[in-house]
Design an enzyme around this catalytic site. Structure first.
Site, PDB file in Angstrom:
ATOM      1  N   LYS A   1       9.924  -4.291  15.567  1.00 29.48           N
ATOM      2  CA  LYS A   1       9.968  -2.910  15.101  1.00 29.48           C
ATOM      3  C   LYS A   1      10.710  -1.997  16.081  1.00 29.48           C
ATOM      4  CE  LYS A   1       7.776  -2.285  11.109  1.00 29.48           C
ATOM      5  NZ  LYS A   1       8.354  -1.504   9.978  1.00 29.48           N
TER       6      LYS A   1
ATOM      7  N   GLN B   1       0.824  -1.205   0.000  1.00 25.25           N
ATOM      8  CA  GLN B   1       0.000   0.000   0.000  1.00 25.25           C
ATOM      9  C   GLN B   1       0.862   1.261   0.000  1.00 25.25           C
ATOM     10  OE1 GLN B   1      -3.555   1.272   2.852  1.00 25.25           O
ATOM     11  NE2 GLN B   1      -1.609   1.439   3.941  1.00 25.25           N
ATOM     12  N   ASP B   2       1.737   1.397   0.989  1.00 21.61           N
ATOM     13  CA  ASP B   2       2.547   2.606   1.127  1.00 21.61           C
ATOM     14  C   ASP B   2       3.543   2.745  -0.015  1.00 21.61           C
ATOM     15  OD1 ASP B   2       1.136   2.588   3.464  1.00 21.61           O
ATOM     16  OD2 ASP B   2       2.876   2.705   4.796  1.00 21.61           O
TER      17      ASP B   2
ATOM     18  N   HIS C   1      -2.802   3.638   9.036  1.00 20.71           N
ATOM     19  CA  HIS C   1      -3.089   4.360   7.804  1.00 20.71           C
ATOM     20  C   HIS C   1      -3.650   3.367   6.788  1.00 20.71           C
ATOM     21  CE1 HIS C   1       1.043   3.014   8.049  1.00 20.71           C
ATOM     22  NE2 HIS C   1       1.157   3.027   6.748  1.00 20.71           N
TER      23      HIS C   1
ATOM     24  N   ASP D   1      15.932  -9.303  -1.377  1.00 16.04           N
ATOM     25  CA  ASP D   1      15.122  -9.756  -0.241  1.00 16.04           C
ATOM     26  C   ASP D   1      15.683  -9.184   1.047  1.00 16.04           C
ATOM     27  OD1 ASP D   1      14.094 -11.712   1.918  1.00 16.04           O
ATOM     28  OD2 ASP D   1      12.998 -12.343   0.137  1.00 16.04           O
TER      29      ASP D   1
ATOM     30  N   TYR E   1       5.614  -8.502  16.580  1.00 14.15           N
ATOM     31  CA  TYR E   1       5.784  -7.477  15.541  1.00 14.15           C
ATOM     32  C   TYR E   1       6.321  -6.187  16.147  1.00 14.15           C
ATOM     33  CZ  TYR E   1       4.296  -3.662  12.440  1.00 14.15           C
ATOM     34  OH  TYR E   1       4.259  -2.526  11.672  1.00 14.15           O
TER      35      TYR E   1
END
Length: 373
Positions: free
Chosen positions: A156, A13-14, A182, A59, A152
């Site tokens: 991050k 998406q981004d 978003h 990758d 996750y």
């Protein structure tokens, strides 16, 4: 000097919105794609073939491929958007999530250093509001303590801190955007917002009976992804590398999102019950929606979508981004976001229905109806 951007996660998406944004600004855009037996390039198919848009195989789990590609492209800006970004999946695949979302960031930083581009290449790291996790304060800003609440988020968090470390240790222009939720019509179909808008469209068109969700009380700060990519770019145009919260400053519950989505699909809901027993029941319909839906339960809660540890209150404070970058987080309102997502998915479901209806036709009829090229 020509602006050359390298985007990881370009097929997402981004990545697709950022590619469009940078191409409009005259950038030469390079994107990284993974080899897969399934083609994930639908979001960027309209960009392929443009003279300033290039795709490369590499990758995030393969240091050698990243080092070679950075050396070949010689980017002036890197936008690291690639991630295993589904929170629920991170509980099922924590090691893979860590390899991509944590160590992958380190691989990008080291690829830049290995090619001696520390002083000429700026790096944007896509961080996340999930860092706040078990929330310490609301709203959350750049100084709010982190308390990650999923594999996750923990992965991050490493990405956030390794970027900060390389910025301070090697004087690199690398920084993080702490993105709150978003969404868009290009959002992955397993994410809750897109799951809701697609289900509303399918239920309205008689293709689905019920939508099952998790915690309806969860509060989120939802913005439009197309607006957010501008802030990513602005962060790298700032005179010094800093981390920024990217958010709207407004929050809504999952229940509110579902109510509005179904309304735009022509279905008015009322909510009954609490917790696992809460249900969304149709009270009225409009447009072409079948009146037989009235009185039926079309939204229910399932424990299958409860997380071992759940983040329930995300609310971003974009004051710094507005003041220092001049960014407007309210370009697209929450109501406009939901409406455009539902409008897109109503058309998508209708097209899928049309394709299904003509499968009995011969090839000439397929071509005439524009179902195949």
């Amino acid at each position: 000097m020509k602006n050359i951007a390298l985007i990881t996660g370009v097929t997402g998406q981004d990545g697709s919105y950022l590619s469009e944004f940078l191409l409009e600004k005259g950038y030469e855009v390079h994107g990284i794609i993974r080899r897969s037996s399934v083609d994930f390039r639908e979001r960027i198919a309209h960009l392929e073939g443009l003279p300033n848009f290039h795709l490369h195989y590499a990758d995030m789990t393969d240091s050698m491929s990243l080092v070679k590609l950075v050396g070949k492209v010689q980017p002036t800006e890197i936008y690291n958007l690639a991630a295993q970004s589904h929170v629920q999946v991170s509980f099922d695949a924590p090691e893979f999530t860590a390899d991509v979302d944590a160590v992958g960031v380190l691989r990008i930083l080291e690829a830049v250093r290995t090619n001696h581009l520390e002083k000429s290449c700026k790096i944007y790291q896509a961080s996340t509001s999930e860092l706040y996790g078990k929330v310490e304060e609301v709203p959350q800003n750049e100084n709010t303590p982190f308390h990650p609440y999923s594999p996750y988020a923990v992965a991050k968090l490493y990405g956030f801190w390794i970027v900060k470390e390389y910025r301070e240790a090697y004087d690199m222009f690398c920084c993080s955007g702490i993105l709150f939720n978003h969404e868009s019509e290009r959002r992955g179909e397993t994410f809750v917002t897109r799951k809701i808008t697609l289900a509303a469209a399918r239920i309205a068109q008689g293709k689905q009976d019920c939508l099952y969700l998790g915690n309806l009380d969860s509060l989120r700060d939802w913005g439009y992804a197309k607006d957010y990519v501008e802030c990513m770019w602005l962060i790298l145009q700032h005179d010094k590398p800093e981390d920024f919260v990217i958010a709207t400053g407004v929050q809504h519950t999952v229940r509110e999102f579902a109510t509005l989505a179904f309304r735009h699909a022509g279905i008015e809901l009322r909510w009954e019950g609490e917790g696992i027993n809460e249900k969304g029941i149709v009270v009225s319909v409009s447009g072409s929606v079948n009146s037989d839906l009235v009185g039926r339960t079309v939204v229910a809660v399932s424990e299958d979508f409860y997380r071992p540890t759940d983040v329930v209150n995300l609310w971003g404070d974009p004051t710094k981004a507005k003041a220092k970058l001049g960014w407007n987080p309210q370009t697209t309102t929450f109501e406009q976001l939901v409406e455009l997502m539902v409008k897109h998915d109503m058309a998508k479901v209708a097209a899928d229905n049309a394709a299904s209806d003509v499968r009995k036709m011969n090839l000439a009829e397929y071509l005439e109806k524009g179902i195949v090229k």
